[in-house]
Design an enzyme around this catalytic site. Sequence first.
Site, PDB file in Angstrom:
ATOM      1  N   HIS A   1      -4.319   1.927   7.477  1.00 48.35           N
ATOM      2  CA  HIS A   1      -2.960   2.471   7.597  1.00 48.35           C
ATOM      3  C   HIS A   1      -2.760   3.598   6.582  1.00 48.35           C
ATOM      4  O   HIS A   1      -2.256   4.670   6.920  1.00 48.35           O
ATOM      5  CB  HIS A   1      -1.949   1.328   7.390  1.00 48.35           C
ATOM      6  CG  HIS A   1      -0.512   1.749   7.415  1.00 48.35           C
ATOM      7  ND1 HIS A   1       0.380   1.310   8.376  1.00 48.35           N
ATOM      8  CD2 HIS A   1       0.203   2.565   6.594  1.00 48.35           C
ATOM      9  CE1 HIS A   1       1.574   1.860   8.144  1.00 48.35           C
ATOM     10  NE2 HIS A   1       1.502   2.606   7.064  1.00 48.35           N
ATOM     11  N   GLU A   2      -3.185   3.365   5.333  1.00 41.27           N
ATOM     12  CA  GLU A   2      -2.997   4.386   4.287  1.00 41.27           C
ATOM     13  C   GLU A   2      -3.887   5.601   4.538  1.00 41.27           C
ATOM     14  O   GLU A   2      -3.472   6.744   4.295  1.00 41.27           O
ATOM     15  CB  GLU A   2      -3.278   3.816   2.898  1.00 41.27           C
ATOM     16  CG  GLU A   2      -2.389   2.669   2.446  1.00 41.27           C
ATOM     17  CD  GLU A   2      -0.920   2.884   2.689  1.00 41.27           C
ATOM     18  OE1 GLU A   2      -0.450   4.041   2.740  1.00 41.27           O
ATOM     19  OE2 GLU A   2      -0.206   1.878   2.853  1.00 41.27           O
TER      20      GLU A   2
ATOM     21  N   HIS B   1      -2.268   7.890   6.847  1.00 36.64           N
ATOM     22  CA  HIS B   1      -1.260   8.728   6.169  1.00 36.64           C
ATOM     23  C   HIS B   1      -1.899  10.006   5.618  1.00 36.64           C
ATOM     24  O   HIS B   1      -1.307  11.086   5.698  1.00 36.64           O
ATOM     25  CB  HIS B   1      -0.609   7.974   5.009  1.00 36.64           C
ATOM     26  CG  HIS B   1       0.554   7.104   5.402  1.00 36.64           C
ATOM     27  ND1 HIS B   1       1.688   7.596   6.008  1.00 36.64           N
ATOM     28  CD2 HIS B   1       0.760   5.774   5.258  1.00 36.64           C
ATOM     29  CE1 HIS B   1       2.542   6.595   6.221  1.00 36.64           C
ATOM     30  NE2 HIS B   1       2.007   5.487   5.781  1.00 36.64           N
TER      31      HIS B   1
ATOM     32  N   CYS C   1       5.953   0.205   7.792  1.00 35.32           N
ATOM     33  CA  CYS C   1       5.612   1.326   6.915  1.00 35.32           C
ATOM     34  C   CYS C   1       6.825   1.656   6.062  1.00 35.32           C
ATOM     35  O   CYS C   1       7.948   1.707   6.570  1.00 35.32           O
ATOM     36  CB  CYS C   1       5.222   2.533   7.773  1.00 35.32           C
ATOM     37  SG  CYS C   1       4.840   4.009   6.806  1.00 35.32           S
ATOM     38  N   LEU C   2       6.608   1.876   4.766  1.00 34.50           N
ATOM     39  CA  LEU C   2       7.733   2.201   3.883  1.00 34.50           C
ATOM     40  C   LEU C   2       8.416   3.496   4.310  1.00 34.50           C
ATOM     41  O   LEU C   2       9.581   3.707   3.976  1.00 34.50           O
ATOM     42  CB  LEU C   2       7.245   2.318   2.437  1.00 34.50           C
ATOM     43  CG  LEU C   2       6.725   1.013   1.808  1.00 34.50           C
ATOM     44  CD1 LEU C   2       6.176   1.294   0.421  1.00 34.50           C
ATOM     45  CD2 LEU C   2       7.807  -0.045   1.752  1.00 34.50           C
TER      46      LEU C   2
ATOM     47  N   GLY D   1       0.850  -1.184   0.000  1.00 34.36           N
ATOM     48  CA  GLY D   1       0.000   0.000   0.000  1.00 34.36           C
ATOM     49  C   GLY D   1       0.885   1.233   0.000  1.00 34.36           C
ATOM     50  O   GLY D   1       2.047   1.174   0.426  1.00 34.36           O
TER      51      GLY D   1
ATOM     52  N   GLN E   1       3.225   9.923   0.958  1.00 31.77           N
ATOM     53  CA  GLN E   1       4.503   9.228   1.066  1.00 31.77           C
ATOM     54  C   GLN E   1       5.421   9.494  -0.114  1.00 31.77           C
ATOM     55  O   GLN E   1       6.611   9.182  -0.052  1.00 31.77           O
ATOM     56  CB  GLN E   1       4.276   7.721   1.223  1.00 31.77           C
ATOM     57  CG  GLN E   1       3.692   7.354   2.584  1.00 31.77           C
ATOM     58  CD  GLN E   1       3.456   5.867   2.703  1.00 31.77           C
ATOM     59  OE1 GLN E   1       2.466   5.361   2.206  1.00 31.77           O
ATOM     60  NE2 GLN E   1       4.382   5.157   3.328  1.00 31.77           N
TER      61      GLN E   1
HETATM   62 NI    NI Z   1       2.864   3.613   5.819  1.00 35.03          NI
END
Ligand code: NI
Length: 186
Positions: free
Chosen positions: A135-136, A139, A93-94, A46, A51
Amino acid sequence: MSLRPVRIYGDPVLRDRAVEVPGVDDTLRQLIADLRESMKAYGGVGLAANQVGVAQRVLVVDVPLEEGERAVHALINPVVKRRVGTISGEEGCLSLPGIWEDVTRSERVVVEALDEEGRKLVLDAEGYLARAIQHEMDHLDGVLFVDRLSPLKRQFLRRSLDELARGELPEDYHPPTDRGGHGGSF
Ligand code: NI
């Protein structure tokens, strides 16, 4: 399509509340294509537009389901309409390489959004997909999964977070191919 570098903890855009997208046009579809390419390159399941430095309410998910199928969606201006139950599960998380913790989320969410053609989409999600979407969506509100941990847990992570914020990345972090030894992060 082009790969856009994923912003790391400490970058102020990750704390921005993303703005609603006024309409679906080619620029937005390009952003979605880039999000998908970047998500894939980084081994994520995702990715939210913040991000990659774009504070607009757009996210993509590509989550493995049972029997080799995948849930692939682009959600524009997503809104949670209904929540059912709560469940804890591991997240990474990236934008927070090297950090993995259990987070409590709704077990099932019904989400309304526009798809990339500008059509209204209602998604009834549970399991890993529900977790990825929540989660997204966090963000898009400038919220990171570490914000949802207990103060004690956050205290334990303080040093790692400070290091990330100073631009000191984990030694084994080699973007965009880092998978951190886990199944995928968001
Ligand atoms: Ni994330």
